[in-house]
Design an enzyme around this catalytic site. Sequence first.
Site: not given
Ligand code: NDP
Length: 242
Positions: A16, A149
């Site tokens: 996202i 979560y």
């Molecule tokens: P992804 O797992 O595809 O991506 C997660 C991102 O967060 C990555 O860029 C990752 O970096 C980064 N990240 C994780 N841990 C850390 C940290 N400690 N410090 C900095 N960056 C970090 O997630 P989505 O795109 O699916 O989700 C994005 C947001 O939307 C999240 O908050 C999720 O909870 C929320 N969401 C998603 C849904 C879904 O269906 N996908 C539904 C509802 C909410 P790296 O690549 O380096 O690991």
Amino acid sequence: MAHNRVAVVTGGTRGIGRSICEEFQDQDYTIVATYHGSEEQAQRFRDETSIHTWRFDVGDYDVCQKACAEITGTWGPIDILINNAGITRDATIMKMTAKDWDDVIRVNLTSCFNMCKAVFPSMRQRRFGRIINIGSINGQAGQYGQVNYAAAKEGIHGFTKALALEGAKYGITVNAVAPGYVNTEMVRAVPEEVLDKIIAQIPMGRLGRAQDIARAVVFLCDEDADFTTGSTISINGGHHMY
Ligand code: NDP
């Protein structure tokens, strides 16, 4: 309208967050996508988009203050902050460890505090700011195996409303977007049979696309969206009406 705004998207190199960065590119912002674990994903993102990246852990308070100061020093004050980085560590409470709890609260919720602490004073001084926090349908509705979560995400929704009250008189809007199930790596990690059952419950009959979420974020960041604050936009195909 000329923008020249600096936008920081945490977790912006994939899923996202990446889609939000790409929509911002169309808006002509200076964008900085942050990430933490996956250098390979970040490299691919840089190669494909030419968007700036910065690597740090959004769960670490001191690191966030330093990173935001460095980003400001390099590109200018941060006008737009998208708190998007998130992780899951799913397990029923019977099996969830204290570390699973702490990690999810730290990366999903404490990160919002860490990043807002870093950008809010300058936004206040310049009397402009847009902060969007990415919540979740599972914070609004609860989800089996996700007490950590769901608590973090519902915490984000409360955080958003409280900070909106503090920002209003300084031209800072604070909103949340609560995605439903979106087709990213996070959701692709869900077993197929579970996912099929979830899709069957979505009135629109499909998973969300990252762009569905990104478009709402861009709207909320517009200079003219200055009367929208403290709100949560749910984008879930009708899955949960809140
Ligand atoms: P992804 O797992 O595809 O991506 C997660 C991102 O967060 C990555 O860029 C990752 O970096 C980064 N990240 C994780 N841990 C850390 C940290 N400690 N410090 C900095 N960056 C970090 O997630 P989505 O795109 O699916 O989700 C994005 C947001 O939307 C999240 O908050 C999720 O909870 C929320 N969401 C998603 C849904 C879904 O269906 N996908 C539904 C509802 C909410 P790296 O690549 O380096 O690991």
